[in-house]
Design a protein around this motif. Structure first.
Motif, PDB file in Angstrom:
ATOM      1  N   ASP B  20       0.841  -1.212   0.000  1.00  0.00           N
ATOM      2  CA  ASP B  20       0.000   0.000   0.000  1.00  0.00           C
ATOM      3  C   ASP B  20       0.874   1.260   0.000  1.00  0.00           C
ATOM      4  O   ASP B  20       0.637   2.200  -0.766  1.00  0.00           O
ATOM      5  N   GLU B  30      -4.317  -1.121 -10.767  1.00  0.00           N
ATOM      6  CA  GLU B  30      -4.767  -1.947  -9.650  1.00  0.00           C
ATOM      7  C   GLU B  30      -4.585  -3.435  -9.915  1.00  0.00           C
ATOM      8  O   GLU B  30      -4.224  -4.199  -9.012  1.00  0.00           O
ATOM      9  N   GLU B  31      -4.822  -3.862 -11.152  1.00  0.00           N
ATOM     10  CA  GLU B  31      -4.700  -5.308 -11.416  1.00  0.00           C
ATOM     11  C   GLU B  31      -3.252  -5.777 -11.297  1.00  0.00           C
ATOM     12  O   GLU B  31      -2.981  -6.917 -10.910  1.00  0.00           O
ATOM     13  N   HIS B  34      -2.612  -6.071  -7.578  1.00  0.00           N
ATOM     14  CA  HIS B  34      -3.271  -7.277  -7.083  1.00  0.00           C
ATOM     15  C   HIS B  34      -2.392  -8.496  -7.351  1.00  0.00           C
ATOM     16  O   HIS B  34      -2.194  -9.352  -6.468  1.00  0.00           O
ATOM     17  N   ARG B  37       0.639  -8.364  -4.947  1.00  0.00           N
ATOM     18  CA  ARG B  37       0.258  -8.767  -3.587  1.00  0.00           C
ATOM     19  C   ARG B  37       0.158 -10.282  -3.477  1.00  0.00           C
ATOM     20  O   ARG B  37       0.644 -10.881  -2.520  1.00  0.00           O
ATOM     21  N   LEU B  38      -0.517 -10.859  -4.452  1.00  0.00           N
ATOM     22  CA  LEU B  38      -0.752 -12.304  -4.418  1.00  0.00           C
ATOM     23  C   LEU B  38       0.573 -13.064  -4.446  1.00  0.00           C
ATOM     24  O   LEU B  38       0.809 -13.955  -3.625  1.00  0.00           O
ATOM     25  N   LEU B 107      -0.429 -20.104  -8.935  1.00  0.00           N
ATOM     26  CA  LEU B 107      -0.959 -18.766  -9.256  1.00  0.00           C
ATOM     27  C   LEU B 107       0.182 -17.796  -9.565  1.00  0.00           C
ATOM     28  O   LEU B 107       0.104 -17.006 -10.509  1.00  0.00           O
ATOM     29  N   LYS B 110       1.681 -18.475 -12.971  1.00  0.00           N
ATOM     30  CA  LYS B 110       0.763 -18.163 -14.069  1.00  0.00           C
ATOM     31  C   LYS B 110       0.535 -16.664 -14.228  1.00  0.00           C
ATOM     32  O   LYS B 110       0.277 -16.181 -15.328  1.00  0.00           O
ATOM     33  N   MET B 111       0.595 -15.910 -13.120  1.00  0.00           N
ATOM     34  CA  MET B 111       0.185 -14.500 -13.170  1.00  0.00           C
ATOM     35  C   MET B 111       1.348 -13.520 -13.282  1.00  0.00           C
ATOM     36  O   MET B 111       1.167 -12.396 -13.736  1.00  0.00           O
TER      37      MET B 111
END
Lengths: 94, 135
Positions: B20, B30-31, B34, B37-38, B107, B110-111
């Motif tokens: 943050d 934002e994406e 996200h 963060r993940l 995840l 992949k991301m």
């Protein structure tokens, strides 16, 4: 910070960040659920695999007695997390 | 921007607050945040759970270089664990057999656009790169 509130017998509101440190908070509510229920995720900003694990366990427990979790109003990012995890096949998402 | 985090699951909240603060003065979509963060949480919690031999705090450094968002995590005095060679997750299991094990690394791989790993002088270095696509 996660917010989770049982609104009625068949509705839970889930909001904020569902990270690994919030699993106990979520389990305190979800472990009280004994039949099919919808989780409104419109306020949910984030979920990690720890959060997914909590939902998987709840879904599997409910399925043993014929119940199911329905997840509604997922944001695009969170919908992607479910899709990439293959969990969009486990849950009813609407 | 760099910060250290005790190797505890309860540190994940502080990890997100760190992102943050980093994002306050950065025009990052934002994406992309996200995704960052993940991946940070998944890698950090893996270090907590599977590399308990390292007692020092994990350091995380975030930066924007050119058109890339970068994160460098260092787990000190641990055995080698290369997330880029983690076993594949079976996404075709029947519902009753699905477990969250391995989903976090799945995840992340992949991301995140690029995940690099090096075990150097006894420390695990993981470097994440997310292309911002601004140029």
């Amino acid at each position: 910070m996660l917010t989770i509130e049982r609104i009625s017998t068949d509705l839970i509101n889930l909001g904020g960040r569902f990270d690994a440190s919030q699993v106990d908070t979520a389990e305190a509510v979800l472990n009280e659920v004994g039949e099919s229920i919808t989780i409104d995720c419109s306020g949910l900003d984030y979920i990690s695999s720890a959060g997914l694990g909590t939902l998987i366990a709840t879904q599997q427990r409910l399925a043993e007695s014929g119940g199911a979790l329905t997840l509604s109003n997922l944001s695009g990012h969170i919908r992607d997390v479910f899709r990439i995890s293959g969990l969009d096949q486990l849950f009813t998402i609407k | 921007m760099r910060e250290s985090f005790p190797k505890l699951i309860s540190s994940t909240g502080a990890l997100h607050e760190f992102v943050d603060r980093f994002a306050e003065n950065q025009p990052i979509p934002e994406e992309k945040l996200h995704t960052l963060r993940l991946a940070l949480e998944e890698l950090f919690t893996n270090m907590v759970k599977y590399s308990p031999e390292g007692k020092e705090d994990v350091t995380v450094e975030l930066s924007v270089v050119d058109d890339s968002l970068r994160a460098h995590l260092v787990d000190y005095s641990v055995k080698q664990f290369d997330p880029t060679h983690a076993p594949e997750v079976d996404l075709d299991l029947p519902p009753e057999e699905i477990t969250p094990g391995g989903l976090g690394i799945h995840l992340t791989l992949k991301m995140i656009d690029k995940v690099e790993y090096e075990h150097r002088d006894g420390d695990s270095h993981t470097l994440l790169t997310i292309y911002l696509g601004r140029s």
